[in-house]
Design a protein around this motif. Structure first.
Motif, short mmCIF file in Angstrom:
data_model
loop_
_atom_site.label_atom_id
_atom_site.label_comp_id
_atom_site.label_asym_id
_atom_site.label_seq_id
_atom_site.Cartn_x
_atom_site.Cartn_y
_atom_site.Cartn_z
N GLN A 298 -46.64 -19.65 -65.48
CA GLN A 298 -45.30 -19.22 -65.90
C GLN A 298 -45.40 -18.23 -67.05
O GLN A 298 -44.66 -17.25 -67.13
CB GLN A 298 -44.49 -20.45 -66.33
CG GLN A 298 -43.18 -20.13 -67.02
CD GLN A 298 -42.37 -21.37 -67.23
OE1 GLN A 298 -41.57 -21.71 -66.38
NE2 GLN A 298 -42.61 -22.07 -68.32
N ARG A 299 -46.36 -18.48 -67.96
CA ARG A 299 -46.50 -17.62 -69.15
C ARG A 299 -46.75 -16.17 -68.75
O ARG A 299 -46.31 -15.25 -69.44
CB ARG A 299 -47.68 -18.15 -69.98
CG ARG A 299 -47.95 -17.51 -71.28
CD ARG A 299 -49.15 -18.17 -71.93
NE ARG A 299 -50.33 -17.93 -71.14
CZ ARG A 299 -51.13 -16.89 -71.31
NH1 ARG A 299 -50.84 -15.99 -72.23
NH2 ARG A 299 -52.19 -16.72 -70.58
N LEU A 300 -47.46 -15.99 -67.62
CA LEU A 300 -47.84 -14.63 -67.21
C LEU A 300 -46.87 -14.06 -66.18
O LEU A 300 -47.05 -12.95 -65.69
CB LEU A 300 -49.27 -14.67 -66.63
CG LEU A 300 -50.36 -15.16 -67.60
CD1 LEU A 300 -51.69 -15.30 -66.89
CD2 LEU A 300 -50.46 -14.23 -68.80
N ASP A 301 -45.83 -14.85 -65.83
CA ASP A 301 -44.91 -14.39 -64.77
C ASP A 301 -43.83 -13.49 -65.39
O ASP A 301 -42.99 -13.97 -66.15
CB ASP A 301 -44.25 -15.62 -64.12
CG ASP A 301 -43.21 -15.22 -63.07
OD1 ASP A 301 -42.63 -16.13 -62.45
OD2 ASP A 301 -42.98 -13.98 -62.91
N PRO A 302 -43.80 -12.22 -65.06
CA PRO A 302 -42.80 -11.32 -65.66
C PRO A 302 -41.36 -11.71 -65.30
O PRO A 302 -40.43 -11.41 -66.02
CB PRO A 302 -43.16 -9.94 -65.07
CG PRO A 302 -44.01 -10.21 -63.88
CD PRO A 302 -44.69 -11.52 -64.11
N ALA A 303 -41.23 -12.47 -64.18
CA ALA A 303 -39.87 -12.86 -63.76
C ALA A 303 -39.44 -14.15 -64.46
O ALA A 303 -38.29 -14.57 -64.35
CB ALA A 303 -39.86 -13.08 -62.25
N ALA A 304 -40.37 -14.79 -65.20
CA ALA A 304 -40.02 -16.08 -65.80
C ALA A 304 -39.00 -15.88 -66.92
O ALA A 304 -39.05 -14.92 -67.67
CB ALA A 304 -41.27 -16.74 -66.37
N ARG A 305 -38.01 -16.77 -66.97
CA ARG A 305 -36.99 -16.71 -68.03
C ARG A 305 -36.89 -18.11 -68.64
O ARG A 305 -37.32 -19.09 -68.04
CB ARG A 305 -35.64 -16.33 -67.41
CG ARG A 305 -35.66 -15.06 -66.64
CD ARG A 305 -34.38 -14.87 -65.84
NE ARG A 305 -33.20 -14.74 -66.71
CZ ARG A 305 -31.95 -14.73 -66.22
NH1 ARG A 305 -31.76 -14.93 -64.94
NH2 ARG A 305 -30.93 -14.57 -67.03
N ILE A 306 -36.27 -18.22 -69.76
CA ILE A 306 -36.07 -19.55 -70.34
C ILE A 306 -35.19 -20.34 -69.39
O ILE A 306 -34.21 -19.82 -68.84
CB ILE A 306 -35.45 -19.47 -71.75
CG1 ILE A 306 -35.36 -20.88 -72.35
CG2 ILE A 306 -34.07 -18.79 -71.73
CD1 ILE A 306 -35.02 -20.91 -73.83
N ALA A 307 -35.57 -21.57 -69.10
CA ALA A 307 -34.81 -22.40 -68.15
C ALA A 307 -33.47 -22.72 -68.77
O ALA A 307 -33.38 -23.12 -69.94
CB ALA A 307 -35.58 -23.68 -67.86
N ARG A 308 -32.42 -22.53 -68.03
CA ARG A 308 -31.06 -22.80 -68.54
C ARG A 308 -30.18 -23.18 -67.35
O ARG A 308 -29.28 -22.42 -67.00
CB ARG A 308 -30.54 -21.56 -69.26
CG ARG A 308 -29.12 -21.58 -69.86
CD ARG A 308 -28.77 -22.67 -70.62
NE ARG A 308 -27.46 -22.61 -71.25
CZ ARG A 308 -26.38 -23.19 -70.74
NH1 ARG A 308 -26.43 -23.73 -69.53
NH2 ARG A 308 -25.26 -23.22 -71.41
N PRO A 309 -30.40 -24.39 -66.74
CA PRO A 309 -29.57 -24.77 -65.59
C PRO A 309 -28.10 -24.81 -65.98
O PRO A 309 -27.77 -25.17 -67.11
CB PRO A 309 -30.07 -26.18 -65.23
CG PRO A 309 -31.40 -26.30 -65.88
CD PRO A 309 -31.37 -25.44 -67.10
N ARG A 310 -27.23 -24.41 -65.07
CA ARG A 310 -25.78 -24.49 -65.33
C ARG A 310 -25.27 -25.88 -65.01
O ARG A 310 -26.07 -26.78 -64.66
CB ARG A 310 -25.07 -23.44 -64.45
CG ARG A 310 -25.44 -22.01 -64.77
CD ARG A 310 -24.97 -21.62 -66.16
NE ARG A 310 -23.53 -21.79 -66.34
CZ ARG A 310 -22.61 -20.94 -65.89
NH1 ARG A 310 -22.99 -19.86 -65.19
NH2 ARG A 310 -21.33 -21.15 -66.09
N GLN A 311 -23.97 -26.10 -65.18
CA GLN A 311 -23.36 -27.38 -64.79
C GLN A 311 -22.00 -27.09 -64.18
O GLN A 311 -21.44 -25.99 -64.36
CB GLN A 311 -23.18 -28.25 -66.04
CG GLN A 311 -22.19 -27.63 -67.04
CD GLN A 311 -21.70 -28.58 -68.11
OE1 GLN A 311 -22.44 -29.42 -68.60
NE2 GLN A 311 -20.42 -28.46 -68.45
N LEU A 312 -21.47 -28.02 -63.46
CA LEU A 312 -20.06 -27.93 -63.02
C LEU A 312 -19.30 -28.91 -63.91
O LEU A 312 -19.60 -30.10 -63.96
CB LEU A 312 -19.93 -28.34 -61.55
CG LEU A 312 -20.64 -27.46 -60.53
CD1 LEU A 312 -20.16 -27.83 -59.14
CD2 LEU A 312 -20.40 -25.99 -60.80
#
Ligand code: MLT
Length: 419
Positions: free
Chosen positions: A393-407
């Motif tokens: 994940q550290r080297l994945d340029p597409a990786a972003r901080i995880a931020r799941p949404r909610q309903l």
């Protein structure tokens, strides 16, 4: 469901998993599509090159190699290198890897003292998670996720010390003094000597025990985005250190529905044994939803077929237990339970087959480990997978901080004044 944002919910997918109906809804909101997918049952949160699973066919491959071939031909040391670095090591790489682990296996006196300070009856997984998290306090120079040299050093330190931490925890729990790693032995042999050596007076480690432990660790080395690995990736996505991320994974693995399941399977088998070994009435209770009785070690979020690891472990259990003077009552019970369940359409229609946890506890028990150590052994095996996913994940340029949404399903706007 109500969403304050002028959005609308669309039933996208309905179905059942086990007996629970689930419904995945997509919310069309001002910020784009938000899909409700409880437990991420149908959501891929990342792309990964590490492990491939085909749940329908019961296929598991690490970096493209079928688990059956790795189980037959490789060692846990080689598989750890493969899972983390993507290729099987050549002899020189394996020698260097082994030497690095050996050279870093000892624990700082302060870490030993910290482990010794815990209550004797504290669960080993609590101590393991604490010790892993505390590594950052002892090795602060190896936590910067952006520094590849530090990441490689943290990788070695964690791989090298986890078996020693586990052995120290085990020997404390059985009241034995700690043993230092031995330069002459290999990775797994050393762990077994540190746990068993001096305990049963066995100086020569049993070759079948060593092979059994090696194989059990290989079979647990990775399993794509399962609960604990996803936890490591989520925590790591904030650029938290490898130690802090893996410590979170250890805590997730401790849960009875995850790594704790191997301990729960053995407790289930002991319960059936204590009730006279009546497998039929136990399975009848499982089928009676009111009883809320679970068939532990059966079923899987991904496998809708026989878990390939369970086949390997079942065969290994037979080898280990065949040497015993008396048949192992819990293994016999497990075999009967599996046979009855797989002959019952209630279970096969729901695609409930034995998973990795169903037989592993029987082997760990036959090897002399207490049930409290079963999930620690799972963590020892899973460590290369956690490390590999955190590094990937550290080297994945597409990786972003995880931020799941909610309903949001709570109150509509209301006034404090009550007006
Ligand atoms: C695992 O190996 O982590 C377990 O089978 C759970 C899973 O993969 O979801």
């Amino acid at each position: 469901l109500r969403y304050e944002g002028g959005a609308h919910t669309l039933p996208l997918l309905t179905g059942t998993e086990g007996d629970e109906a689930f419904e995945t809804k997509t919310l069309l909101s001002a910020t784009g599509k938000v899909t409700l997918d409880p437990g991420f049952a149908n959501t891929a949160a990342c792309q990964s090159k590490i492990t491939y699973i085909d749940g329908e066919a019961g296929i598991l491959r690490y970096r493209g190699y079928p688990i059956e071939e790795l189980a037959a031909h490789s060692s846990f040391l080689e598989v750890s290198y493969l899972v983390i670095h993507g290729e099987l090591p050549d002899s020189g790489q394996l020698k260097e890897f082994s030497e690095q682990l050996r050279a870093n296996a000892a624990l700082p006196a302060e870490m030993r003292a910290m482990l010794d300070a815990f209550p004797r009856d504290a669960h080993p997984m609590t101590l393991l998670a604490s010790a892993v998290n505390t590594m950052a306090a002892f090795y602060a120079d190896t936590v910067d996720p952006k520094d590849s040299e530090q990441v490689d050093r943290a990788t070695i330190l964690l791989l090298a010390k986890l078996p020693t931490i586990a052995a120290h925890i085990y020997r404390n729990s059985v009241g034995q003094p700690p043993l230092e790693p031995d330069d002459s032995l290999g990775y797994v042999e050393d762990f077994l000597r540190m746990t068993f050596g001096g305990l049963s007076g066995e100086s020569e480690l049993d070759a079948l025990f060593v092979r059994a432990m090696d194989l059990l660790l290989i079979l647990h080395a990775d399993h794509e985005q399962n609960c604990s690995t996803a936890t490591v990736r989520v925590v790591g996505s904030s650029q938290a250190s490898l130690y802090g991320s893996v410590s979170a994974g250890v805590n997730a693995l401790f849960g009875p529905l995850h790594g704790g399941a191997n301990q729960a399977v053995l407790e289930m088998l002991e319960e059936i044994r204590d009730l006279g070994g009546d497998v039929d009435s136990y399975l009848a209770k499982v089928k009676d939803k009111e009883s809320k009785t679970r068939l532990m070690g059966f079923g899987h979020r991904v496998y809708k077929n026989y878990d390939p690891r369970s086949k390997e472990i079942k065969g290994l259990a037979a080898q280990i237990l065949d040497r015993q003077a008396e048949p192992d009552e819990l293994f016999e019970l497990a075999l009967r339970l599996e046979a009855k369940a797989l002959a019952d359409p209630y279970f096969t229609d729901r695609k409930l087959y034995p998973n990795v946890d169903f037989y592993s506890g029987v082997i760990y028990r036959a090897m002399g480990f207490p049930t409290s150590m079963f999930t620690v052994l799972f963590a020892l095996g899973r460590l290369p997978g956690w490390i590999a996913h955190w590094r990937e994940q550290r080297l994945d340029p597409a990786a972003r901080i995880a931020r799941p949404r909610q309903l949001y399903t709570g109150h509509a706007k209301r006034s404090y004044s009550g007006s």
